[in-house]
Structures are given as C-alpha cells and as structure tokens.
Scaffold this motif. Structure first.
Motif, PDB file in Angstrom:
ATOM      1  N   SER A   1       0.778  -1.640  -0.178  1.00 59.91           N
ATOM      2  CA  SER A   1      -0.260  -0.017   0.342  1.00 59.91           C
ATOM      3  C   SER A   1       0.742   1.258  -0.106  1.00 59.91           C
ATOM      4  N   ARG A   2       1.831   1.166   0.867  1.00 60.82           N
ATOM      5  CA  ARG A   2       2.739   2.269   0.972  1.00 60.82           C
ATOM      6  C   ARG A   2       2.812   2.774  -0.272  1.00 60.82           C
ATOM      7  N   LYS A   3       3.452   1.528  -0.894  1.00 58.70           N
ATOM      8  CA  LYS A   3       5.120   1.972  -2.401  1.00 58.70           C
ATOM      9  C   LYS A   3       3.667   2.100  -3.353  1.00 58.70           C
ATOM     10  N   SER A   4       2.894   1.636  -3.279  1.00 58.60           N
ATOM     11  CA  SER A   4       1.509   2.479  -3.971  1.00 58.60           C
ATOM     12  C   SER A   4       0.956   4.012  -3.604  1.00 58.60           C
ATOM     13  N   CYS A   5       0.311   4.415  -2.803  1.00 60.22           N
ATOM     14  CA  CYS A   5       0.419   5.548  -2.334  1.00 60.22           C
ATOM     15  C   CYS A   5       1.310   6.306  -3.168  1.00 60.22           C
ATOM     16  N   SER A   6       2.866   5.531  -2.694  1.00 59.48           N
ATOM     17  CA  SER A   6       4.002   6.208  -3.203  1.00 59.48           C
ATOM     18  C   SER A   6       4.061   6.936  -4.533  1.00 59.48           C
ATOM     19  N   ILE A   7       3.923   6.366  -5.338  1.00 63.83           N
ATOM     20  CA  ILE A   7       3.927   6.468  -7.463  1.00 63.83           C
ATOM     21  C   ILE A   7       2.217   7.338  -6.897  1.00 63.83           C
ATOM     22  N   LEU A   8       1.419   7.035  -6.458  1.00 61.09           N
ATOM     23  CA  LEU A   8       0.360   8.281  -6.906  1.00 61.09           C
ATOM     24  C   LEU A   8       0.314   9.792  -6.352  1.00 61.09           C
ATOM     25  N   ASN A   9       1.091   9.142  -5.125  1.00 57.61           N
ATOM     26  CA  ASN A   9       1.995  11.187  -4.747  1.00 57.61           C
ATOM     27  C   ASN A   9       2.477  11.950  -5.884  1.00 57.61           C
ATOM     28  N   ALA A  10       3.739  11.242  -6.490  1.00 61.86           N
ATOM     29  CA  ALA A  10       4.873  11.154  -8.073  1.00 61.86           C
ATOM     30  C   ALA A  10       3.396  10.727  -8.670  1.00 61.86           C
ATOM     31  N   MET A  11       2.256  10.591  -8.934  1.00 57.74           N
ATOM     32  CA  MET A  11       0.941  10.759 -10.517  1.00 57.74           C
ATOM     33  C   MET A  11       0.580  12.400  -9.775  1.00 57.74           C
ATOM     34  N   GLY A  12       0.350  12.547  -9.089  1.00 56.16           N
ATOM     35  CA  GLY A  12      -0.619  13.742  -8.501  1.00 56.16           C
ATOM     36  C   GLY A  12      -1.867  13.723  -8.788  1.00 56.16           C
ATOM     37  N   PRO A  13      -2.867  14.007  -8.159  1.00 54.73           N
ATOM     38  CA  PRO A  13      -4.279  14.147  -8.317  1.00 54.73           C
ATOM     39  C   PRO A  13      -5.054  13.444  -9.144  1.00 54.73           C
ATOM     40  N   GLN A  14      -4.871  13.248 -10.050  1.00 51.23           N
ATOM     41  CA  GLN A  14      -6.022  13.344 -11.013  1.00 51.23           C
ATOM     42  C   GLN A  14      -6.023  11.634 -10.859  1.00 51.23           C
ATOM     43  N   VAL A  15      -5.277  10.738 -10.451  1.00 54.40           N
ATOM     44  CA  VAL A  15      -5.307   9.242 -10.533  1.00 54.40           C
ATOM     45  C   VAL A  15      -5.656   9.496  -8.166  1.00 54.40           C
ATOM     46  N   GLN A  16      -6.610   8.512  -7.969  1.00 54.33           N
ATOM     47  CA  GLN A  16      -6.551   8.130  -7.068  1.00 54.33           C
ATOM     48  C   GLN A  16      -7.640   6.795  -6.687  1.00 54.33           C
ATOM     49  N   TRP A  17      -6.349   5.842  -5.696  1.00 53.97           N
ATOM     50  CA  TRP A  17      -6.806   4.599  -5.322  1.00 53.97           C
ATOM     51  C   TRP A  17      -8.247   4.823  -3.971  1.00 53.97           C
ATOM     52  N   ILE A  18      -9.297   4.271  -4.021  1.00 49.74           N
ATOM     53  CA  ILE A  18     -10.401   4.412  -3.381  1.00 49.74           C
ATOM     54  C   ILE A  18     -10.456   2.894  -2.268  1.00 49.74           C
ATOM     55  N   GLU A  19     -10.087   1.707  -2.861  1.00 51.59           N
ATOM     56  CA  GLU A  19      -9.552   0.818  -2.099  1.00 51.59           C
ATOM     57  C   GLU A  19      -9.732  -0.913  -2.900  1.00 51.59           C
ATOM     58  N   SER A  20      -9.673  -1.852  -2.410  1.00 48.99           N
ATOM     59  CA  SER A  20      -9.016  -2.928  -3.134  1.00 48.99           C
ATOM     60  C   SER A  20     -10.046  -4.140  -1.441  1.00 48.99           C
ATOM     61  N   TYR A  21     -10.360  -5.146  -2.689  1.00 48.34           N
ATOM     62  CA  TYR A  21     -10.525  -6.299  -1.717  1.00 48.34           C
ATOM     63  C   TYR A  21      -9.136  -7.731  -2.448  1.00 48.34           C
ATOM     64  N   VAL A  22      -9.157  -8.100  -1.455  1.00 50.16           N
ATOM     65  CA  VAL A  22      -8.333  -9.299  -1.270  1.00 50.16           C
ATOM     66  C   VAL A  22      -8.936 -10.220  -0.931  1.00 50.16           C
ATOM     67  N   THR A  23      -8.520 -11.316  -2.296  1.00 44.62           N
ATOM     68  CA  THR A  23      -9.128 -12.917  -2.252  1.00 44.62           C
ATOM     69  C   THR A  23      -7.642 -14.067  -2.025  1.00 44.62           C
ATOM     70  N   ASP A  24      -8.135 -15.121  -2.126  1.00 42.89           N
ATOM     71  CA  ASP A  24      -7.185 -16.151  -2.538  1.00 42.89           C
ATOM     72  C   ASP A  24      -5.688 -15.627  -3.139  1.00 42.89           C
ATOM     73  N   ASP A  25      -5.870 -15.303  -4.618  1.00 41.96           N
ATOM     74  CA  ASP A  25      -5.460 -15.093  -6.126  1.00 41.96           C
ATOM     75  C   ASP A  25      -5.342 -13.805  -6.349  1.00 41.96           C
ATOM     76  N   LYS A  26      -6.512 -13.320  -6.017  1.00 36.30           N
ATOM     77  CA  LYS A  26      -6.403 -11.926  -6.428  1.00 36.30           C
ATOM     78  C   LYS A  26      -6.213 -10.924  -5.552  1.00 36.30           C
ATOM     79  N   VAL A  27      -5.989  -9.309  -5.953  1.00 33.07           N
ATOM     80  CA  VAL A  27      -6.558  -8.333  -5.393  1.00 33.07           C
ATOM     81  C   VAL A  27      -7.362  -7.497  -6.665  1.00 33.07           C
ATOM     82  N   TYR A  28      -8.630  -7.273  -6.550  1.00 37.55           N
ATOM     83  CA  TYR A  28      -9.397  -6.137  -6.961  1.00 37.55           C
ATOM     84  C   TYR A  28      -9.008  -4.676  -6.817  1.00 37.55           C
TER      85      TYR A  28
END
Length: 90
Positions: free
Chosen positions: A25-52
């Motif tokens: 999550s920290r890695k993702s947020c760091s990249i998003l911060n560098a990309m600027g406010p036009q892209v936002q992560w809302i939430e993720s759902y973790v299953t056995d072998d996938k993340v949505y």
C-alpha cells in the motif's frame, strides 16, 4: 472522472500479512503521490489469489503506468459503467 476496477493476480494474496499489505500500500501511495491528484485509489478487495482494486483515473493508460512503475500486475483494467446494489431492485 472515470472509475475503474483492476484485476491483479497475486498468488497467495489472501495469506499476505498485515505488514506485507502495508508495504504494498505504501509503495502504491508513493507512486500515486508522484503522479498527481488526477488518479486516486479508492479501495481494494483481497481474495486468495487475486486483488481487485478500484481507482478513479483519467484513462486506463494512467493505471497501466502506475502498475508498471510499482511492479504490480494489472491483468485486466475495466471501466465501471454503473454501480448497482439491493436498492436497485426497488
């Protein structure tokens, strides 16, 4: 701004520790911060072998860039056209 769902295959995702998820999550947020406010992560759902993941972004290409920079898989990126829930049946 369009909303997207990203399907990421991550073997054993459901067994990742809280600390491992925090690091990802920290890695993702760091990249998003560098990309600027036009892209936002809302939430993720973790299953056995996938993340949505649900994101708001100007286009799918921006989300591909985020995945490449983070080293995250992005097996499918689909624009969400509408949201339904039980109240839709009323």
């Amino acid at each position: 701004m369009p909303k997207y769902v990203i399907e990421r295959t991550i073997r054993g995702a459901g067994n990742l520790s809280r600390d491992e998820l925090r690091q990802i999550s920290r890695k993702s947020c760091s990249i998003l911060n560098a990309m600027g406010p036009q892209v936002q992560w809302i939430e993720s759902y973790v299953t056995d072998d996938k993340v949505y993941c649900v994101y708001i972004a100007p286009d799918a290409a921006t989300l591909v860039q985020h995945a490449l920079e983070g080293g995250f898989p992005a097996d499918a990126i689909n624009e969400i056209r509408t949201v339904i829930d039980p109240t839709t049946a009323e």
